[in-house]
Design an enzyme around this catalytic site. Structure first.
Site, PDB file in Angstrom:
ATOM      1  N   ASP A   1       0.944   5.856  -7.191  1.00  0.00           N
ATOM      2  CA  ASP A   1       0.479   5.189  -5.976  1.00  0.00           C
ATOM      3  C   ASP A   1       1.535   5.346  -4.888  1.00  0.00           C
ATOM      4  OD1 ASP A   1      -1.695   4.273  -7.415  1.00  0.00           O
ATOM      5  OD2 ASP A   1      -0.843   2.286  -7.781  1.00  0.00           O
ATOM      6  N   ARG A   2       1.109   5.206  -3.652  1.00  0.00           N
ATOM      7  CA  ARG A   2       2.041   5.340  -2.524  1.00  0.00           C
ATOM      8  C   ARG A   2       3.286   4.472  -2.709  1.00  0.00           C
ATOM      9  NH1 ARG A   2       0.020   2.875   2.977  1.00  0.00           N
ATOM     10  NH2 ARG A   2       0.415   1.018   1.702  1.00  0.00           N
TER      11      ARG A   2
END
Length: 208
Positions: free
Chosen positions: A52-53
């Protein structure tokens, strides 16, 4: 780590893996392709693991499609470190709970009986008051699995704005955290070309 077939890098929190409509620059793909250009390597960007970011730590990248395809067939053991609110009652255990996507337009996941089977192993590394540091090992690989499972089990990851509880988010605010404290700490697998056992460890971590 780097050889002629593989590249492993530490991705910082806040960085996307691929460009999107809203973010065309500053992604991991941009950085890696720029590195290949500077080092005169005729390689492509084939991420084997994805984060995920706002999750940080190791991302493994194949330098060509053949190696990427080979790695897709090789078992890979992943270990994450997470800072959670509260923590489990025991020192180790598993979370076995099916995960499904929430109704559109939400992109989030939830534990639901009709979800896909999902299993996470955990081990307590340290405790300090309301905080606990865990080693998490995803046996399955569902989207947002570790974040959803920790929240479902009653010890949400500190700083997680989507899956945090009222108590965990209050503590996250006191600590000045706006993103989840989740680090992809270790990868264990067999090199697809040389057959060498690989043990890669991130230089990043979460700390109490």
């Amino acid at each position: 780590f780097e050889d002629e077939h593989l590249l492993a890098v530490d991705k910082p929190a806040g960085m996307l893996i691929h460009p999107s409509r809203a973010t065309m620059t500053g992604t991991l793909a941009n950085r890696v392709l720029g590195y290949y250009q500077k080092t005169s390597q005729c390689c492509a960007f084939h991420p084997v693991t994805r984060l995920d970011r706002d999750t940080f730590g190791i991302v493994l990248i194949a330098k060509n499609s053949h190696v990427h395809s080979q790695l897709q067939q090789i078992p890979m053991k992943k270990t994450y470190h997470a800072l959670v609110w509260g923590g489990p009652t025991g020192e180790s255990g598993t979370v076995d709970a099916p995960i499904a996507r929430k109704p559109l337009p939400s992109l989030l996941r939830e534990v639901r009986p009709d979800g896909k089977p999902c299993l996470t192993e955990y081990t307590v590394l340290e405790r300090n008051g309301k905080l606990c540091k865990l080693a998490l090992r995803p046996v399955t690989g569902r989207t947002h699995q570790l974040r959803v499972h920790c929240a479902h089990a009653g010890f949400p990851i500190i700083g997680d704005p989507q899956y945090g509880s009222e108590a965990s988010m209050a503590l996250s605010g006191e600590m000045g955290l706006a993103t989840q404290m989740l680090c992809a700490k270790m990868l264990e697998f067999t090199h697809p070309i040389t057959g060498t056992p690989m043990y890669l460890t991130s230089q990043l971590d979460v700390n109490l």
